[in-house]
Scaffold this active site. Sequence first.
Site, PDB file in Angstrom:
ATOM      1  N   SER A  27       0.828  -1.206   0.000  1.00 53.20           N
ATOM      2  CA  SER A  27       0.000   0.000   0.000  1.00 53.20           C
ATOM      3  C   SER A  27       0.860   1.253   0.000  1.00 53.20           C
ATOM      4  CB  SER A  27      -0.893   0.003   1.250  1.00 53.20           C
ATOM      5  OG  SER A  27      -1.515   1.254   1.425  1.00 53.20           O
ATOM      6  N   TYR A  31      -2.428  -0.147  10.068  1.00 56.87           N
ATOM      7  CA  TYR A  31      -2.597  -0.735   8.733  1.00 56.87           C
ATOM      8  C   TYR A  31      -1.305  -0.586   7.935  1.00 56.87           C
ATOM      9  CZ  TYR A  31      -3.988  -1.034   3.827  1.00 56.87           C
ATOM     10  OH  TYR A  31      -4.048  -1.358   2.493  1.00 56.87           O
TER      11      TYR A  31
END
Length: 327
Positions: free
Chosen positions: A130, A155
């Site tokens: 990501s 995350y």
Amino acid sequence: MKILVTGAAGFIGYYVTFQLLSRGYEVVGVDNLNDYYDPSLKQARLDQISRHPQVSHFKFIQLDLADVEATANLFKKQQFDRVVHLAAQAGVRYSLQNPNAYVQSNLVGFTNVLEGCRYNHVKHLVYASSSSVYGGNIKMPFSEKDTVDTPVSLYAATKKTNELMAHTYSHLYGLPTTGLRFFTVYGPWGRPDMSPFLFADAIVNNKPIKVFNHGDMMRDFTYIDDIVEGVIRVLDKPATPQEGGTGPYRIFNIGNSQPEKLMDFIGIMENAFGKVAEKEFLPMQAGDVKATYADTSALGAWVGFKPVTPLKEGVERFADWYKRFYQ
């Protein structure tokens, strides 16, 4: 060739599965169909796959990758040639509320996938990282050569950890691994927790749009078709050692390389839906970042591809789908 797609009922997983079937591959899709967002949308994506002309080459298995035994049995029984690992607990803001979900899915689940690849001679593992790994980086555009040691959400920390884990398996066991740092993926069938979906819902239902950091944000929005093309091209070219590297390991950004102002994006959404939205301006949310911007030169050099879909065109396609699906 037999390919495992994890998170097959998810946004990106659905599209990747569809395209792999179109290219003649045998695909096994895995998903735990959890309720992080409405499972009926996940089921609707699977229903679309069931209508694919090559659906006879597709097998779906509902499975939680955090289950060590079940995942090991999956790999042993199916004997995959390549793996596209897209299953993960997504969302920056949700990681502030439910950190254990990220540990189980993004760390335990990824470990089980790596072990499955290791013991069953998988020839290439492509996995979702990501743009969040860049944390508070203010150097633009973001390059794979930048230091990514300061994540600002759990995350992001799990995604950076995935990259480190993959490197270890590439080094120790010769497993070719390629991580793709996705930049704000959007398009039809998208996730309901992402900004295009949230904005569309607010506009259609006359609710205020929550505009964080008072609108002073930029995002490198990347259309889903471009993401999928990049994933499949990378899958077809297994990682090799980089100069000075010790294993077949690669990391690539995949983004549109054209950051857009959040307020401009909202304006394009308003035009696509033919309605001006009420806006609620709010401070920056914890764990969020002000801007993202992908340097995709490494991806272009590796597979000869970079995303190209203009934001206006992509938003209009999303809006057309949203109106059909929900109205």
